[in-house]
Design a protein around this motif. Structure first.
Motif, PDB file in Angstrom:
ATOM      1  N   SER A  27       0.824  -1.212   0.000  1.00  0.00           N
ATOM      2  CA  SER A  27       0.000   0.000   0.000  1.00  0.00           C
ATOM      3  C   SER A  27       0.857   1.261   0.000  1.00  0.00           C
ATOM      4  CB  SER A  27      -0.932   0.001   1.216  1.00  0.00           C
ATOM      5  OG  SER A  27      -1.797  -1.115   1.201  1.00  0.00           O
ATOM      6  N   ALA A  28       2.050   1.167   0.624  1.00  0.00           N
ATOM      7  CA  ALA A  28       2.946   2.327   0.688  1.00  0.00           C
ATOM      8  C   ALA A  28       3.854   2.431  -0.528  1.00  0.00           C
ATOM      9  CB  ALA A  28       3.788   2.257   1.957  1.00  0.00           C
ATOM     10  N   GLY A  29       3.786   1.456  -1.437  1.00  0.00           N
ATOM     11  CA  GLY A  29       4.624   1.492  -2.632  1.00  0.00           C
ATOM     12  C   GLY A  29       6.067   1.104  -2.392  1.00  0.00           C
ATOM     13  N   LEU A  30       6.340   0.346  -1.319  1.00  0.00           N
ATOM     14  CA  LEU A  30       7.713  -0.032  -0.997  1.00  0.00           C
ATOM     15  C   LEU A  30       8.179  -1.275  -1.739  1.00  0.00           C
ATOM     16  CD1 LEU A  30       8.027   0.556   2.859  1.00  0.00           C
ATOM     17  CD2 LEU A  30       9.060   1.880   1.019  1.00  0.00           C
ATOM     18  N   LEU A  31       7.256  -2.184  -2.062  1.00  0.00           N
ATOM     19  CA  LEU A  31       7.629  -3.442  -2.690  1.00  0.00           C
ATOM     20  C   LEU A  31       7.079  -3.527  -4.106  1.00  0.00           C
ATOM     21  CD1 LEU A  31       7.015  -6.026   0.201  1.00  0.00           C
ATOM     22  CD2 LEU A  31       9.160  -4.932  -0.468  1.00  0.00           C
ATOM     23  N   PRO A  32       7.892  -3.967  -5.052  1.00  0.00           N
ATOM     24  CA  PRO A  32       7.387  -4.184  -6.415  1.00  0.00           C
ATOM     25  C   PRO A  32       6.472  -5.404  -6.451  1.00  0.00           C
ATOM     26  CG  PRO A  32       9.653  -4.944  -6.238  1.00  0.00           C
ATOM     27  CD  PRO A  32       9.336  -4.257  -4.934  1.00  0.00           C
ATOM     28  N   ARG A  33       5.686  -5.521  -7.502  1.00  0.00           N
ATOM     29  CA  ARG A  33       4.707  -6.603  -7.589  1.00  0.00           C
ATOM     30  C   ARG A  33       5.329  -7.993  -7.488  1.00  0.00           C
ATOM     31  NH1 ARG A  33      -0.492  -6.820  -9.161  1.00  0.00           N
ATOM     32  NH2 ARG A  33      -0.410  -4.609  -9.760  1.00  0.00           N
ATOM     33  N   PRO A  34       6.450  -8.295  -8.182  1.00  0.00           N
ATOM     34  CA  PRO A  34       7.036  -9.640  -8.039  1.00  0.00           C
ATOM     35  C   PRO A  34       7.399  -9.981  -6.587  1.00  0.00           C
ATOM     36  CG  PRO A  34       7.981  -8.521  -9.932  1.00  0.00           C
ATOM     37  CD  PRO A  34       7.179  -7.496  -9.193  1.00  0.00           C
ATOM     38  N   ALA A  35       7.941  -9.006  -5.854  1.00  0.00           N
ATOM     39  CA  ALA A  35       8.294  -9.246  -4.451  1.00  0.00           C
ATOM     40  C   ALA A  35       7.045  -9.483  -3.613  1.00  0.00           C
ATOM     41  CB  ALA A  35       9.095  -8.068  -3.901  1.00  0.00           C
ATOM     42  N   VAL A  36       5.967  -8.795  -3.929  1.00  0.00           N
ATOM     43  CA  VAL A  36       4.704  -8.995  -3.206  1.00  0.00           C
ATOM     44  C   VAL A  36       4.199 -10.415  -3.408  1.00  0.00           C
ATOM     45  CG1 VAL A  36       2.281  -8.313  -3.098  1.00  0.00           C
ATOM     46  CG2 VAL A  36       4.065  -6.560  -3.242  1.00  0.00           C
ATOM     47  N   VAL A  37       4.231 -10.900  -4.653  1.00  0.00           N
ATOM     48  CA  VAL A  37       3.766 -12.259  -4.950  1.00  0.00           C
ATOM     49  C   VAL A  37       4.621 -13.291  -4.237  1.00  0.00           C
ATOM     50  CG1 VAL A  37       3.451 -13.957  -6.789  1.00  0.00           C
ATOM     51  CG2 VAL A  37       2.804 -11.573  -7.177  1.00  0.00           C
ATOM     52  N   VAL A  38       5.935 -13.133  -4.310  1.00  0.00           N
ATOM     53  CA  VAL A  38       6.842 -14.063  -3.625  1.00  0.00           C
ATOM     54  C   VAL A  38       6.594 -14.043  -2.114  1.00  0.00           C
ATOM     55  CG1 VAL A  38       9.261 -14.497  -3.059  1.00  0.00           C
ATOM     56  CG2 VAL A  38       8.607 -13.967  -5.412  1.00  0.00           C
ATOM     57  N   SER A  39       6.371 -12.869  -1.555  1.00  0.00           N
ATOM     58  CA  SER A  39       6.156 -12.746  -0.114  1.00  0.00           C
ATOM     59  C   SER A  39       4.898 -13.481   0.328  1.00  0.00           C
ATOM     60  CB  SER A  39       6.062 -11.262   0.268  1.00  0.00           C
ATOM     61  OG  SER A  39       7.256 -10.581  -0.032  1.00  0.00           O
ATOM     62  N   TYR A  40       3.827 -13.307  -0.408  1.00  0.00           N
ATOM     63  CA  TYR A  40       2.576 -13.978  -0.051  1.00  0.00           C
ATOM     64  C   TYR A  40       2.699 -15.506  -0.190  1.00  0.00           C
ATOM     65  CZ  TYR A  40      -0.129  -9.664   0.360  1.00  0.00           C
ATOM     66  OH  TYR A  40      -0.630  -8.446   0.767  1.00  0.00           O
ATOM     67  N   LEU A  41       3.375 -15.962  -1.226  1.00  0.00           N
ATOM     68  CA  LEU A  41       3.555 -17.401  -1.410  1.00  0.00           C
ATOM     69  C   LEU A  41       4.419 -17.996  -0.286  1.00  0.00           C
ATOM     70  CD1 LEU A  41       4.108 -17.659  -5.278  1.00  0.00           C
ATOM     71  CD2 LEU A  41       2.078 -18.310  -3.967  1.00  0.00           C
ATOM     72  N   ALA A  42       5.495 -17.293   0.081  1.00  0.00           N
ATOM     73  CA  ALA A  42       6.364 -17.775   1.154  1.00  0.00           C
ATOM     74  C   ALA A  42       5.623 -17.792   2.485  1.00  0.00           C
ATOM     75  CB  ALA A  42       7.613 -16.894   1.253  1.00  0.00           C
ATOM     76  N   ALA A  43       4.809 -16.769   2.744  1.00  0.00           N
ATOM     77  CA  ALA A  43       4.040 -16.719   3.983  1.00  0.00           C
ATOM     78  C   ALA A  43       3.023 -17.856   4.035  1.00  0.00           C
ATOM     79  CB  ALA A  43       3.334 -15.373   4.099  1.00  0.00           C
ATOM     80  N   ALA A  44       2.361 -18.128   2.911  1.00  0.00           N
ATOM     81  CA  ALA A  44       1.400 -19.224   2.863  1.00  0.00           C
ATOM     82  C   ALA A  44       2.090 -20.564   3.129  1.00  0.00           C
ATOM     83  CB  ALA A  44       0.694 -19.249   1.512  1.00  0.00           C
ATOM     84  N   PHE A  45       3.299 -20.724   2.603  1.00  0.00           N
ATOM     85  CA  PHE A  45       4.056 -21.952   2.842  1.00  0.00           C
ATOM     86  C   PHE A  45       4.344 -22.135   4.335  1.00  0.00           C
ATOM     87  CE2 PHE A  45       8.319 -23.852   3.422  1.00  0.00           C
ATOM     88  CZ  PHE A  45       8.039 -25.138   2.978  1.00  0.00           C
ATOM     89  N   LEU A  46       4.736 -21.064   5.017  1.00  0.00           N
ATOM     90  CA  LEU A  46       5.004 -21.167   6.452  1.00  0.00           C
ATOM     91  C   LEU A  46       3.740 -21.488   7.236  1.00  0.00           C
ATOM     92  CD1 LEU A  46       7.526 -18.252   7.159  1.00  0.00           C
ATOM     93  CD2 LEU A  46       7.997 -20.685   6.797  1.00  0.00           C
ATOM     94  N   LEU A  47       2.610 -20.973   6.811  1.00  0.00           N
ATOM     95  CA  LEU A  47       1.368 -21.194   7.543  1.00  0.00           C
ATOM     96  C   LEU A  47       0.879 -22.635   7.452  1.00  0.00           C
ATOM     97  CD1 LEU A  47      -0.630 -17.931   6.718  1.00  0.00           C
ATOM     98  CD2 LEU A  47       0.418 -18.558   8.894  1.00  0.00           C
ATOM     99  N   VAL A  48       1.141 -23.302   6.350  1.00  0.00           N
ATOM    100  CA  VAL A  48       0.601 -24.656   6.156  1.00  0.00           C
ATOM    101  C   VAL A  48       1.660 -25.736   6.322  1.00  0.00           C
ATOM    102  CG1 VAL A  48      -1.171 -23.766   4.608  1.00  0.00           C
ATOM    103  CG2 VAL A  48       0.966 -24.635   3.648  1.00  0.00           C
ATOM    104  N   SER A  49       2.909 -25.365   6.497  1.00  0.00           N
ATOM    105  CA  SER A  49       3.979 -26.357   6.581  1.00  0.00           C
ATOM    106  C   SER A  49       3.866 -27.179   7.858  1.00  0.00           C
ATOM    107  CB  SER A  49       5.339 -25.666   6.529  1.00  0.00           C
ATOM    108  OG  SER A  49       6.374 -26.595   6.706  1.00  0.00           O
ATOM    109  N   THR A  50       4.195 -28.471   7.745  1.00  0.00           N
ATOM    110  CA  THR A  50       4.152 -29.367   8.908  1.00  0.00           C
ATOM    111  C   THR A  50       5.485 -30.080   9.139  1.00  0.00           C
ATOM    112  OG1 THR A  50       3.299 -31.174   7.526  1.00  0.00           O
ATOM    113  CG2 THR A  50       1.685 -29.783   8.656  1.00  0.00           C
TER     114      THR A  50
END
Length: 241
Positions: free
Chosen positions: A187-210
């Motif tokens: 929202s603040a324009g700090l991260l480019p779109r590719p970094a945003v996508v990678v960040s969300y995917l990495a966060a989702a991986f941590l949330l579901v990892s066992t």
């Protein structure tokens, strides 16, 4: 003429104030970037050293020989002393990033992600400290006490507590921190779109990892390193050229 002079003086004062604000933004970005790099390095070093202990599936003989030998205990204790400094660097990174976001978006404090970001960051540090202390408890006892060492079952149980604290709870609050930081930074324009996508995917991986594999713990410092490099390499919106 007096009116024009006053207008000119006001415009000059506004320009100076704007430049000061922009320099402050760059200062926050640099602090967040360098403290994030420091956290990533210290975290990985501490993880490697603390992981010297036998795994949960190791036989009793492996636990007895490891803690009786002494060399592994010293490395583990060194790792235990590095972990707090990693946590301190992370707190600097988190607060510098939050300050930068609030300067860029002054109303962000009224949003739920702003406070969820703070809570998840603090809980992550707490989980990291508790987990490392539990995993290294027997090494500390072997190094600094003449008392008999606990049985392999107790050593394994303490390791399990440390693993559960970090792998089950810690990585998930780290995922929440990544999600909220990414949303606020986008929202603040700090991260480019590719970094945003990678960040969300990495966060989702941590949330579901066992898994209890230590490689999963590299995801979070890797993401912090990515964000830190972007903060150091890219000037935030509105910064001076």
């Amino acid at each position: 003429m007096p009116t024009r002079r006053r207008d000119t003086g006001t415009a000059a004062a506004d320009q100076v104030e704007q430049l000061d604000d922009q320099r402050q933004i760059i200062g926050h970005a640099r602090l967040a970037g360098w403290s994030g790099v420091t956290f990533a390095v210290l975290f990985v070093l501490g993880l490697v050293l603390v992981r010297q202990a036998p795994g949960l599936d190791a036989p009793d003989e492996a636990y007895v020989s490891f803690y009786a030998a002494g060399g592994g205990n010293t490395l583990m204790i060194l790792g235990l002393y590095l972990v707090p400094f990693a946590g301190i660097a992370y707190l600097w990174h988190m607060n510098a990033t939050r300050t930068l976001l609030q300067v860029l978006r002054p109303r962000s404090w009224s949003q739920i992600p702003h406070w969820l970001n703070l809570a998840s960051g603090i809980v992550f540090v707490a989980m990291l400290f508790v987990g490392a202390a539990a995993a290294g408890a027997v090494a500390l006892l072997a190094r600094f006490s003449a008392a008999p060492l606990p049985s392999p079952d107790i050593a394994r149980a303490l390791t399990a507590v440390g693993y559960a604290t970090v792998f089950v709870y810690g990585v998930r609050v780290a995922g929440i921190y990544m999600i909220t930081t990414t949303g606020l930074a986008r929202s603040a324009g700090l991260l480019p779109r590719p970094a945003v996508v990678v960040s969300y995917l990495a966060a989702a991986f941590l949330l579901v990892s066992t898994t209890f594999h230590p490689a999963i713990l590299l995801v979070f410092p890797g993401w912090v390193l990515l964000v830190s490099i972007l903060l150091l390499a890219r000037r935030p919106s509105g910064a001076i050229p």
